[in-house]
Design an enzyme around this catalytic site. Structure first.
Site, short mmCIF file in Angstrom:
data_model
loop_
_atom_site.label_atom_id
_atom_site.label_comp_id
_atom_site.label_asym_id
_atom_site.label_seq_id
_atom_site.Cartn_x
_atom_site.Cartn_y
_atom_site.Cartn_z
N SER A 124 0.80 -1.22 0.00
CA SER A 124 0.00 0.00 0.00
C SER A 124 0.84 1.27 0.00
O SER A 124 1.89 1.35 0.65
CB SER A 124 -0.88 0.01 1.26
OG SER A 124 -1.42 1.28 1.47
N GLU A 160 0.14 3.71 1.64
CA GLU A 160 0.18 4.17 3.04
C GLU A 160 1.57 3.96 3.65
O GLU A 160 1.96 4.65 4.58
CB GLU A 160 -0.85 3.40 3.87
CG GLU A 160 -2.24 3.97 3.84
CD GLU A 160 -2.38 5.27 4.63
OE1 GLU A 160 -2.06 5.27 5.82
OE2 GLU A 160 -2.81 6.27 4.04
N TYR A 199 -1.88 0.19 10.58
CA TYR A 199 -2.14 -0.49 9.29
C TYR A 199 -0.90 -0.38 8.39
O TYR A 199 -0.44 -1.38 7.83
CB TYR A 199 -3.35 0.15 8.60
CG TYR A 199 -3.49 -0.24 7.14
CD1 TYR A 199 -4.07 -1.44 6.78
CD2 TYR A 199 -3.03 0.61 6.12
CE1 TYR A 199 -4.20 -1.81 5.44
CE2 TYR A 199 -3.15 0.26 4.79
CZ TYR A 199 -3.73 -0.95 4.44
OH TYR A 199 -3.84 -1.31 3.11
P1 NAP Z 1 -11.45 -4.88 1.48
O1 NAP Z 1 -12.61 -4.56 0.59
O2 NAP Z 1 -11.44 -4.41 2.88
O3 NAP Z 1 -11.29 -6.48 1.47
C1 NAP Z 1 -10.49 -7.13 2.42
C2 NAP Z 1 -10.71 -8.63 2.31
O4 NAP Z 1 -9.92 -9.27 3.33
C3 NAP Z 1 -12.17 -9.08 2.56
O5 NAP Z 1 -12.48 -10.14 1.67
C4 NAP Z 1 -12.13 -9.59 3.99
O6 NAP Z 1 -13.10 -10.58 4.27
C5 NAP Z 1 -10.73 -10.23 4.00
N1 NAP Z 1 -10.25 -10.48 5.36
C6 NAP Z 1 -10.20 -9.60 6.40
N2 NAP Z 1 -9.71 -10.21 7.50
C7 NAP Z 1 -9.43 -11.50 7.15
C8 NAP Z 1 -8.92 -12.62 7.84
N3 NAP Z 1 -8.59 -12.57 9.13
N4 NAP Z 1 -8.77 -13.78 7.16
C9 NAP Z 1 -9.12 -13.87 5.86
N5 NAP Z 1 -9.63 -12.84 5.15
C10 NAP Z 1 -9.78 -11.67 5.78
O7 NAP Z 1 -10.08 -4.37 0.82
P2 NAP Z 1 -9.77 -3.95 -0.70
O8 NAP Z 1 -10.02 -2.50 -0.87
O9 NAP Z 1 -10.39 -4.93 -1.62
O10 NAP Z 1 -8.20 -4.12 -0.73
C11 NAP Z 1 -7.59 -5.37 -1.04
C12 NAP Z 1 -6.17 -5.39 -0.47
O11 NAP Z 1 -5.41 -4.35 -1.05
C13 NAP Z 1 -6.09 -5.19 1.03
O12 NAP Z 1 -5.01 -5.96 1.50
C14 NAP Z 1 -5.77 -3.71 1.18
O13 NAP Z 1 -5.12 -3.47 2.40
C15 NAP Z 1 -4.88 -3.51 -0.03
N6 NAP Z 1 -4.87 -2.17 -0.59
C16 NAP Z 1 -6.05 -1.58 -0.94
C17 NAP Z 1 -6.01 -0.32 -1.54
C18 NAP Z 1 -7.29 0.37 -1.94
O14 NAP Z 1 -7.24 1.57 -2.20
N7 NAP Z 1 -8.40 -0.34 -2.04
C19 NAP Z 1 -4.77 0.31 -1.80
C20 NAP Z 1 -3.60 -0.35 -1.44
C21 NAP Z 1 -3.66 -1.59 -0.86
P3 NAP Z 1 -14.56 -10.19 4.85
O15 NAP Z 1 -15.41 -9.93 3.64
O16 NAP Z 1 -14.94 -11.42 5.60
O17 NAP Z 1 -14.38 -8.98 5.72
N1 GDD Z 2 -12.71 7.04 6.03
C1 GDD Z 2 -12.85 8.37 6.18
N2 GDD Z 2 -14.00 8.88 6.70
N3 GDD Z 2 -11.81 9.14 5.81
C2 GDD Z 2 -11.97 10.49 5.94
C3 GDD Z 2 -13.13 11.08 6.44
C4 GDD Z 2 -14.20 10.24 6.85
O1 GDD Z 2 -15.24 10.68 7.32
N4 GDD Z 2 -12.97 12.43 6.42
C5 GDD Z 2 -11.76 12.66 5.92
N5 GDD Z 2 -11.13 11.49 5.62
C6 GDD Z 2 -9.77 11.36 5.08
C7 GDD Z 2 -8.89 10.40 5.86
O2 GDD Z 2 -8.39 11.04 7.04
C8 GDD Z 2 -7.82 10.13 4.81
O3 GDD Z 2 -6.85 11.15 4.80
C9 GDD Z 2 -8.59 10.18 3.49
O4 GDD Z 2 -9.86 10.77 3.79
C10 GDD Z 2 -8.82 8.82 2.85
O5 GDD Z 2 -9.34 7.94 3.83
P1 GDD Z 2 -9.90 6.49 3.44
O6 GDD Z 2 -10.89 6.59 2.35
O7 GDD Z 2 -10.34 5.85 4.71
O8 GDD Z 2 -8.65 5.74 2.80
P2 GDD Z 2 -7.10 5.69 3.25
O9 GDD Z 2 -6.34 6.57 2.32
O10 GDD Z 2 -6.95 5.91 4.70
O11 GDD Z 2 -6.74 4.15 2.98
C11 GDD Z 2 -7.12 3.50 1.77
O12 GDD Z 2 -6.08 3.61 0.82
C12 GDD Z 2 -4.85 2.97 1.18
C13 GDD Z 2 -3.86 3.22 0.04
O13 GDD Z 2 -3.31 4.49 0.16
C14 GDD Z 2 -7.40 2.03 2.12
O14 GDD Z 2 -7.96 1.39 1.00
C15 GDD Z 2 -6.14 1.28 2.50
O15 GDD Z 2 -6.43 -0.12 2.65
C16 GDD Z 2 -5.10 1.49 1.39
O16 GDD Z 2 -3.92 0.80 1.70
#
Ligand code: NAP
Ligand code: GDD
Length: 341
Positions: A126, A128, A149
């Site tokens: 990520s 992050e 995280y």
């Molecule tokens: P998500 O929607 O939160 O999906 C997470 C998945 O992990 C769900 O299927 C969840 O299952 C499963 N999971 C959680 N705890 C588990 C456990 N203990 N054992 C087995 N499975 C478990 O996340 P996403 O947005 O698709 O992201 C996919 C991956 O990419 C994650 O690793 C995330 O950290 C990473 N990532 C995401 C982003 C982004 O912007 N989306 C960016 C960078 C990296 P349940 O349905 O049962 O909860």
């Molecule tokens: N969730 C949330 N809710 N975020 C808020 C809010 C609110 O009400 N108001 C402001 N924010 C700001 C957060 O503080 C953060 O700076 C930004 O919006 C994005 O928050 P999220 O959408 O929760 O995503 P994230 O950037 O923290 O994390 C996501 O992206 C990562 C990659 O950069 C997740 O998908 C992570 O799993 C992923 O790794």
């Protein structure tokens, strides 16, 4: 014979899009889900693919289930997407986040090393992990995690690199910047905004509470990003790649545009809630996807920022229009307050 892929976290946003992508490529797709009282396959249902994937119970906390799944599937490709993925929650559940998101990866990779070392492995790293910067971040930028995280993801990232070097595994990490879609979890800020804005438009609520709206993110469309995961596993050598659009916007920009598209004025409906600010924030994220463009031939410009908002607004409008009024409530979207003070 068709290739086989195993996706951990298939019930999540990326898992569903990746499964759809791999099915279209002709893969036999295995996916893992957690054995809970009511497993939720709604994202797979949304894409009409629930019956086309083989679903296996599994938990990153349970070594035996990992062993069982790998013995059973011995996949050509394994995509480790499962994680506790919400940064906000990691401040309230730092230990569970470390166990699942950090150590969970080591359990998977160590089992893979012993059971199926030929499998090509993808780790969901990520942006992050970088901790933020005003300048575009690439594969050589330094890491400074600012949440439990991010620290857990960085541990998993380094273990992936180590296993590649130590055991010659084909193990890649994709360092993905934020990517969103109609299947995004409702607690993430983009989906929270598109959902709430539609609720307001329909007269079902009046306000939206947000935290730090000055935070900037490099937002792309999840459907485009899963292609990059697959491309990483088709190369001659396993490497790390940054996947991003190269553009950044504030949360406020995202919200203003969303409200505008619905003919609403954000100012009339926005409440800033200090409890939603994180104890430590990543202020700005912007990625440099040059390596992925050059080596993978990946296109970061398929879906623009504006198109992404349109897709999400439209999808939430349909979702809300098709739901019974009684079942609609913003109470469903409870935020966990961050107890800094
Ligand atoms: P998500 O929607 O939160 O999906 C997470 C998945 O992990 C769900 O299927 C969840 O299952 C499963 N999971 C959680 N705890 C588990 C456990 N203990 N054992 C087995 N499975 C478990 O996340 P996403 O947005 O698709 O992201 C996919 C991956 O990419 C994650 O690793 C995330 O950290 C990473 N990532 C995401 C982003 C982004 O912007 N989306 C960016 C960078 C990296 P349940 O349905 O049962 O909860
Ligand atoms: N969730 C949330 N809710 N975020 C808020 C809010 C609110 O009400 N108001 C402001 N924010 C700001 C957060 O503080 C953060 O700076 C930004 O919006 C994005 O928050 P999220 O959408 O929760 O995503 P994230 O950037 O923290 O994390 C996501 O992206 C990562 C990659 O950069 C997740 O998908 C992570 O799993 C992923 O790794």
């Amino acid at each position: 014979m068709s290739k086989t892929a195993l996706i951990t976290g298939i019930t999540g946003q990326d898992g569903a899009y990746l499964a759809d992508f791999l099915l279209r490529k002709g893969y036999h797709v295995y996916g893992t889900f957690r054995r809970i009282s009511s497993p939720n396959f709604s994202r797979l249902d949304f894409l009409n693919i629930t019956d086309r994937v083989e679903l296996i119970p599994f938990d990153l906390l349970d070594q035996s289930s990992i062993l069982y799944v790998l013995e059973y599937t011995k996949p050509d490709e394994l995509y480790n997407l499962a994680a506790q993925s919400f940064v906000g929650a990691s401040f309230e559940q730092p230990i569970a986040t470390g166990e699942v998101t950090g150590l969970g990866l080591t359990r998977v990779l160590d089992t893979l090393r012993m059971q199926s070392p030929h499998t090509r492995f993808y780790q969901a790293s990520s942006s992050e992990m970088f901790g933020g910067s005003n300048k575009p971040l690439n594969e050589n930028s330094s890491f400074k995690p600012r949440s439990p995280y991010a620290a857990a993801k960085l541990y998993a990232h380094w273990v992936t690199t180590n296993y590649r070097e130590a055991y010659d595994l084909y193990a890649c990490s994709g360092i993905l910047f934020n990517h969103e879609s109609p299947l995004r979890g409702i607690e993430f800020v983009t989906r929270k905004i598109t959902y709430h804005a539609n609720m307001i438009k329909m007269g079902l609520t009046e306000k939206i509470s947000l935290g730090n709206i000055e935070a900037k993110r490099d937002w792309g469309f999840a459907g485009d990003y899963v292609e990059a995961m697959w491309l990483m596993l088709q190369q001659d050598r396993p490497e790390e790649y940054v996947i991003a659009t190269g553009k950044t916007h504030t949360v406020k920009d995202f919200a203003e545009k969303t409200f505008e598209k619905l003919g609403l004025n954000l100012e009339d409906h926005l409440e800033i809630d200090k409890k939603l600010f994180r104890p430590t924030e990543v202020d700005v994220l912007i990625g440099d996807p040059s390596k992925a463009i050059k080596k993978l031939g990946w296109n970061p410009n398929k879906t623009s920022f504006d198109d992404l908002i349109n897709i999400m607004v439209q999808s939430d409008r349909e979702l809300l229009s098709n739901s019974s009024k009684d079942s609609l409530s913003t109470d469903r979207i409870k935020e966990i307050p961050h107890f800094k003070e």
